[in-house]
Write a protein that holds these residues in place. Structure first.
Motif, PDB file in Angstrom:
ATOM      1  N   LEU A  87       8.643   1.964   4.101  1.00 48.47           N
ATOM      2  CA  LEU A  87       9.561   1.125   3.482  1.00 48.47           C
ATOM      3  C   LEU A  87      11.028   2.150   3.129  1.00 48.47           C
ATOM      4  CD1 LEU A  87       7.973  -1.690   1.478  1.00 48.47           C
ATOM      5  CD2 LEU A  87       9.384  -2.159   3.524  1.00 48.47           C
ATOM      6  N   PHE A  88      10.477   3.141   2.560  1.00 47.95           N
ATOM      7  CA  PHE A  88      11.655   4.039   2.074  1.00 47.95           C
ATOM      8  C   PHE A  88      12.174   4.694   3.150  1.00 47.95           C
ATOM      9  CE2 PHE A  88       8.392   7.225   0.506  1.00 47.95           C
ATOM     10  CZ  PHE A  88       8.815   8.106   1.413  1.00 47.95           C
ATOM     11  N   THR A  89      11.427   5.054   4.306  1.00 44.35           N
ATOM     12  CA  THR A  89      11.609   5.525   5.313  1.00 44.35           C
ATOM     13  C   THR A  89      12.642   4.867   6.170  1.00 44.35           C
ATOM     14  OG1 THR A  89       9.593   6.941   5.605  1.00 44.35           O
ATOM     15  CG2 THR A  89      11.022   6.828   7.597  1.00 44.35           C
ATOM     16  N   MET A  90      12.431   3.528   6.627  1.00 41.10           N
ATOM     17  CA  MET A  90      12.977   2.609   7.257  1.00 41.10           C
ATOM     18  C   MET A  90      14.342   2.339   6.472  1.00 41.10           C
ATOM     19  SD  MET A  90      12.088   2.453  10.281  1.00 41.10           S
ATOM     20  CE  MET A  90      12.491   0.874  11.133  1.00 41.10           C
ATOM     21  N   HIS A  91      14.131   2.016   5.241  1.00 36.09           N
ATOM     22  CA  HIS A  91      15.424   1.692   4.168  1.00 36.09           C
ATOM     23  C   HIS A  91      16.350   2.560   4.618  1.00 36.09           C
ATOM     24  CE1 HIS A  91      17.974   0.645   0.947  1.00 36.09           C
ATOM     25  NE2 HIS A  91      17.923   2.008   0.620  1.00 36.09           N
ATOM     26  N   GLY A  92      16.116   3.923   4.224  1.00 36.67           N
ATOM     27  CA  GLY A  92      17.088   5.036   4.503  1.00 36.67           C
ATOM     28  C   GLY A  92      17.800   5.056   5.844  1.00 36.67           C
ATOM     29  N   THR A  93      16.753   5.164   6.870  1.00 34.14           N
ATOM     30  CA  THR A  93      17.183   5.338   8.186  1.00 34.14           C
ATOM     31  C   THR A  93      18.147   4.185   8.787  1.00 34.14           C
ATOM     32  OG1 THR A  93      15.214   6.435   8.577  1.00 34.14           O
ATOM     33  CG2 THR A  93      16.215   5.818  10.544  1.00 34.14           C
ATOM     34  N   THR A  94      17.815   2.822   8.331  1.00 35.44           N
ATOM     35  CA  THR A  94      18.486   1.754   8.828  1.00 35.44           C
ATOM     36  C   THR A  94      19.815   1.638   8.083  1.00 35.44           C
ATOM     37  OG1 THR A  94      16.271   0.530   8.906  1.00 35.44           O
ATOM     38  CG2 THR A  94      18.443  -0.695   8.511  1.00 35.44           C
ATOM     39  N   SER A 106       0.864  -1.108   0.136  1.00 36.11           N
ATOM     40  CA  SER A 106      -0.124  -0.070  -0.211  1.00 36.11           C
ATOM     41  C   SER A 106       0.994   1.396  -0.278  1.00 36.11           C
ATOM     42  CB  SER A 106      -0.888   0.175   1.326  1.00 36.11           C
ATOM     43  OG  SER A 106      -0.044   0.152   2.462  1.00 36.11           O
ATOM     44  N   ASP A 107       0.263   2.211  -0.366  1.00 29.67           N
ATOM     45  CA  ASP A 107       1.058   3.746  -0.186  1.00 29.67           C
ATOM     46  C   ASP A 107       1.769   3.807   1.291  1.00 29.67           C
ATOM     47  OD1 ASP A 107       0.049   3.907  -2.867  1.00 29.67           O
ATOM     48  OD2 ASP A 107      -1.277   5.497  -2.400  1.00 29.67           O
ATOM     49  N   GLN A 108       0.868   3.549   2.345  1.00 31.20           N
ATOM     50  CA  GLN A 108       1.370   3.774   3.477  1.00 31.20           C
ATOM     51  C   GLN A 108       2.716   2.948   3.927  1.00 31.20           C
ATOM     52  OE1 GLN A 108       0.985   5.778   6.003  1.00 31.20           O
ATOM     53  NE2 GLN A 108       2.018   4.768   7.584  1.00 31.20           N
ATOM     54  N   ARG A 109       2.571   1.597   3.314  1.00 28.03           N
ATOM     55  CA  ARG A 109       3.793   0.926   3.643  1.00 28.03           C
ATOM     56  C   ARG A 109       4.629   1.202   2.850  1.00 28.03           C
ATOM     57  NH1 ARG A 109       3.587  -2.052   7.846  1.00 28.03           N
ATOM     58  NH2 ARG A 109       2.277  -3.414   7.667  1.00 28.03           N
ATOM     59  N   TYR A 110       4.466   1.694   1.655  1.00 35.28           N
ATOM     60  CA  TYR A 110       5.701   2.189   0.904  1.00 35.28           C
ATOM     61  C   TYR A 110       6.468   3.472   1.379  1.00 35.28           C
ATOM     62  CZ  TYR A 110       8.323   3.488  -3.448  1.00 35.28           C
ATOM     63  OH  TYR A 110       9.282   3.549  -4.368  1.00 35.28           O
TER      64      TYR A 110
END
Lengths: 661, 246
Positions: free
Chosen positions: A79-86, A72-76
């Motif tokens: 995902l990009f927030t956590m990908h960058g932060t991680t 979903s848009d929310q999940r997306y």
């Protein structure tokens, strides 16, 4: 790659460790040994790297065809927030910290870092921050505002749930860990150098470590304050980052400025880019001379370039904000400083090339990854300096061109160098070599996969594809390059699996790597692999920049540095080394003449760092989960946080009054 | 914070040059400077940036409440004579801190305890004064939420007050350790490091006191209509946000 023999200096297995090294879970929980802490940092970072990679794979799969609805848009957004932060805070930074921990004390001839318990504390607090950030998945409150968390999207009005709080508190805790580690490494490198190791004889990786940690100490306060103010906005109801505020049901225009967030964030955020990439430069500057079989070209200039990049890094943050309308004067100034940074960076690239020029090059996997950085960082650097041109920056802003640029810098640069470092130092850390055939397969797959994934993003960006959108229309014409990029991402994933298999195989390998499998020149290779708990039995005396090469090949093989060859300690001259003397071993004097290692004093393990870190974890967790709040006059705090603070104070006092052993 | 307190009695691996812990095999440091002292300097450099970020925030919002006519205003709230006295008290505590260090270096342990206690007492008067000041301002209507002056004032001075409070706890810990005979002349570095921290916190107050209290604020009557000041967009955004809430 024959191992060389170092008479006298090698702490051979014949010397027993002062105490048998403890094993078991408790010994790892209470360890203050810099090598074990390095391993803990490394394994945690690899775990988070896989997690962040998984998030990236889902993103790429979502984008593999137009109008896809895998997530979903929310999940997306999550995902990009956590990908960058991680990737930034939980993979690259701790991976660099793993190398700082394991390698730097060995390279400077120290027994440990200056404050071993503070070092353990840094690791446990880092882990706490990583756990807080990822606990959000279990509460389904995943941060979704991007790794930069722009105001006012993060305000309570637009993000009413706890998502942003998990992000803010997680990074806050991680920042504390980085700061504690930074002070420790600054002191270690300045104060714990072996006799004779002047600053200009430091291995270049140690220089990079020193400069990166100065950057951390000076840049992280800005994000700490910014996150604290954000938390005040969210928990207490201040309006630092929004223009209006709701007080007792009345909306008032307080005049808070969302742009202040961007300033505070990028004053940290741009130095952070160098915090991520300068360790990579340091690693590569160790590997290239080793495998070009000649000393680093322009050592002193390389050091000055590192320092110049770090210094200029504080004066370019507005190039992240060219689209916010700060005016032509401000934009011009920051365009100028941004262009300036290309000079020291270009110097580094040229010096690496000059180091390889005319060398007797060999190409083990570590060298391939190092050259991978040199070539790919050049591409990322060039697309970076393009953004110093304000109109170009405004055109590229928030498009996939920017995504391509910073992945060339951070993946093509940092991650490639980290793998170079793993292949290079793995034999020292584990005692076993990684398989070269598998390693080369890993490199070529990752190299091809990386360029397939991120090079087309330049085209996509110029064709107008925006960042952070969860899907795109069929008529956009972006489909083809997105498919190519996604296939590239799967190739990267396969290459990482190969790497993991290689590591697992190497750990079960019975063959030993030897002390110095690469015939490298820095001090860490003089020890057994893995090194004994006390590192050097006798603290070595250093007379040259690449001491092992000077010892083996004679001092004419390495250039004499500018200073004299006086051996100094604490500012006082304690001896003099004869430059002309080429008899191996003679240049190494022994300050201590202990007969056995029982005299080597090592600090005791301690569990107080873990206790203090647990306190900090609970203090942050109290603000995130449901628990009763305690109110004292105007002050109101969650009970879990109060408990956490008490545990932290207990830990700090226990630690302060515990005999260091 | 954790870093700061850890310093006081921990010897780490004791790479310091103070002879207090007598492990002969510890080499002196490369610079000859005690590692804990160097750690303190590194921390203070970093802490400068902490205060720098907060002061920058304060200066960004200085005068904004007056421009937008959102009371209470600083010139109505701040009591310069009162805070001048507590600033004087805090600065005098730097003198007693120096006397405490001088006492332990001369082996005068009674003097050490007297001056440590005096420093902590002067610090406490400052923090107590700040507590009274905060309460007073709150009753006059200054809150964290009400306007930018309140928010940035309380956070900046509160952050400084927290520093002073930690310093007091640190000094009292040293006092108790000394009472129990744990602070000999050879360990004067423990007092010296606490002193570095204490002087730093005093110096920061000089900057904050000047920027927050001493430099005059423009009176509201001298300002034109807020909307005419170019802040029309703020009111527009506020009404837009208001419609979102409803």
């Amino acid at each position: 790659m024959a191992a060389i023999v170092h008479p006298q200096r090698v702490p051979a297995p014949a010397y027993a460790a002062p105490k048998p090294e403890a094993t078991g879970l408790w010994s790892w929980l209470t360890t203050i040994d810099h090598k074990r802490i390095g391993i803990l940092y490394g394994t945690s970072a690899i775990f988070f790297f896989l997690l962040g990679g998984l998030e990236a794979l889902i993103i790429r799969t979502q984008l593999i065809r137009p109008e896809n609805s895998l997530v979903s848009d929310q999940r997306y957004n999550e995902l990009f927030t956590m990908h960058g932060t991680t990737m930034i805070f939980l993979a690259i930074m701790p991976m660099s910290a793993a190398f700082f921990n394991y390698i730097v004390p060995l390279q400077i001839g120290a027994r440990d870092v200056a404050f071993p318990r503070l070092n353990a504390f840094s690791y446990w607090v880092f882990l706490a921050g990583g756990i807080i950030l990822n606990l959000s998945w279990f509460f389904n409150m995943v941060p979704d505002t991007g790794w930069y968390g722009y105001a006012p999207l993060t305000s309570i009005m637009f993000s009413p749930a706890d998502n942003v709080d998990f992000w803010a508190l997680g990074i806050q805790v991680l920042g504390l860990a980085s700061l504690a580690a930074a002070f420790n490494f600054i002191v270690t490198i300045i104060n714990l150098r072996a006799p004779g190791m002047t600053m200009m004889r430091l291995p270049i990786f140690t220089w990079a470590t020193l400069i990166v940690n100065v950057l951390i100490a000076m840049a992280f306060p800005a994000i700490t304050i910014a996150l604290a103010l954000l938390s005040f906005d969210r928990f207490v109801g201040t309006s630092f980052f929004s223009a209006y505020n709701l007080v007792d049901g009345n909306l008032i225009t307080t005049g808070g400025d969302p742009l202040l967030w961007q300033h505070l964030f990028w004053v940290f955020g741009h130095p952070e880019v160098y915090i991520l990439v300068l360790p990579a430069f340091g690693i590569v500057s160790e590997i290239i001379p080793t495998f070009a079989r000649k000393p680093l070209f322009g050592y002193a200039v390389m050091v000055y370039a590192l320092a110049a990049i770090a210094f200029l890094g504080f004066g370019v943050w507005v190039h992240h904000m060219f689209t916010t309308g700060l005016g032509p004067t401000v934009d011009s100034v920051f365009a100028g400083t941004t262009m300036l940074i290309a000079i020291p960076t270009g110097v580094k690239i040229l010096n690496w090339v000059a180091t390889m020029w005319g060398g007797s090059m060999v190409f083990p996997t570590a060298m391939l990854f190092a050259i991978g950085l040199v070539s790919q960082f050049t591409i990322g650097g060039l697309s970076g300096v393009m953004h110093a041109v304000v109109p170009v920056d405004q055109q590229h802003n928030d498009s996939y061109f920017v995504v391509a640029h910073f992945h060339y810098v951070l993946f093509g640069g940092s991650i490639f160098a980290i793998f170079a470092g793993i292949y290079y130092w793995w034999p020292k850390i584990s005692g076993h070599l990684l398989d070269e055939r598998l390693g080369k397969m890993h490199f070529w797959l990752q190299f091809i996969g990386f360029n397939m994934t991120f090079f087309p993003m330049h085209f996509l960006g110029l064709a107008g594809m925006p960042r952070r959108y969860s899907s795109y229309g069929e008529e956009s014409g972006w489909w083809f390059w997105n498919v190519v990029a996604s296939i590239g991402a799967y190739l990267i994933a396969i290459s990482i699996l190969l790497f993991l298999y290689n590591v697992a195989r190497s750990l079960r390998d019975s063959r030993r790597a030897g002390d110095n499998p690469w015939d490298a020149g820095t001090l860490e290779w003089a020890m057994s692999s893995p090194p004994p708990v006390y590192n050097f039995r006798d603290i070595p005396v250093v007379t040259h920049r690449d001491p092992l090469w000077a010892e083996k090949y004679g001092s004419h093989a390495v250039p004499a540095d500018e200073g004299t060859l006086d051996v100094t300690l604490g500012g006082a001259k304690v001896g003099e080394a004869d430059v002309a003397d080429e008899d191996p071993g003679k240049q190494i004097e022994h300050r201590m003449d202990t007969d056995d290692t029982h005299d080597i004093h090592m600090p005791n393990p301690s569990f107080y760092p873990l206790v203090a870190a647990l306190g900090i974890f609970l203090a942050a967790l109290g603000l995130l989960v449901n628990n009763p709040w305690i109110t004292f006059q105007l002050l109101s705090l969650p009970s879990l946080s109060v408990l956490g603070l008490l545990i932290m104070i207990f830990g700090i006092y226990g630690w302060s009054f515990e005999p260091a052993g | 914070m954790a870093t700061a307190i850890e310093l006081e009695t921990s010897h780490g691996t004791g790479h310091g040059d103070d002879a207090g812990h007598g492990h002969a095999e510890h080499p002196p440091t490369s610079t000859g400077m005690d590692s804990r002292k160097l750690l303190m300097w590194a921390f203070l450099a970093s802490d400068t940036m902490f205060f720098g970020a907060l002061i920058a925030t304060y200066m960004t919002y200085r005068g904004r409440s007056e421009e937008l006519a959102v009371p209470p205003y600083p010139f109505d709230i701040l009591d310069i004579p009162y805070t001048s006295i507590s600033a004087f008290v805090l600065l005098m505590s730097s003198l007693t801190m120096v006397l405490a260090l001088s006492a332990i270096q001369r082996g005068n342990y009674r003097g050490l305890r007297v001056w440590l206690l005096a420093t902590a007492l002067l610090g406490s008067i400052f923090v107590g004064g700040q507590y009274f000041e905060f309460t007073e301002f709150y009753h006059e209507g200054l809150t964290l939420q009400g306007n930018m002056f309140g928010g940035s004032f309380f956070i900046l001075t509160g952050f400084h007050g927290t520093h002073v409070t930690i310093g007091i706890i640190w000094l009292m810990t040293l006092f108790v350790v000394s009472l129990r005979g744990g602070l000999s002349r050879e360990k004067s570095m423990n007092v010296e490091i606490a002193g570095l921290y204490w002087h730093f916190v005093d110096i920061v107050w000089i900057v904050i006191f000047t920027l927050v209290y001493l430099i005059p604020y423009e009176e509201v009557e001298n300002l034109a209509e807020p909307a005419a000041q170019g802040y029309l967009w703020l009111s527009t955004m506020a009404s837009y946000a208001g419609s979102l809430i409803r």
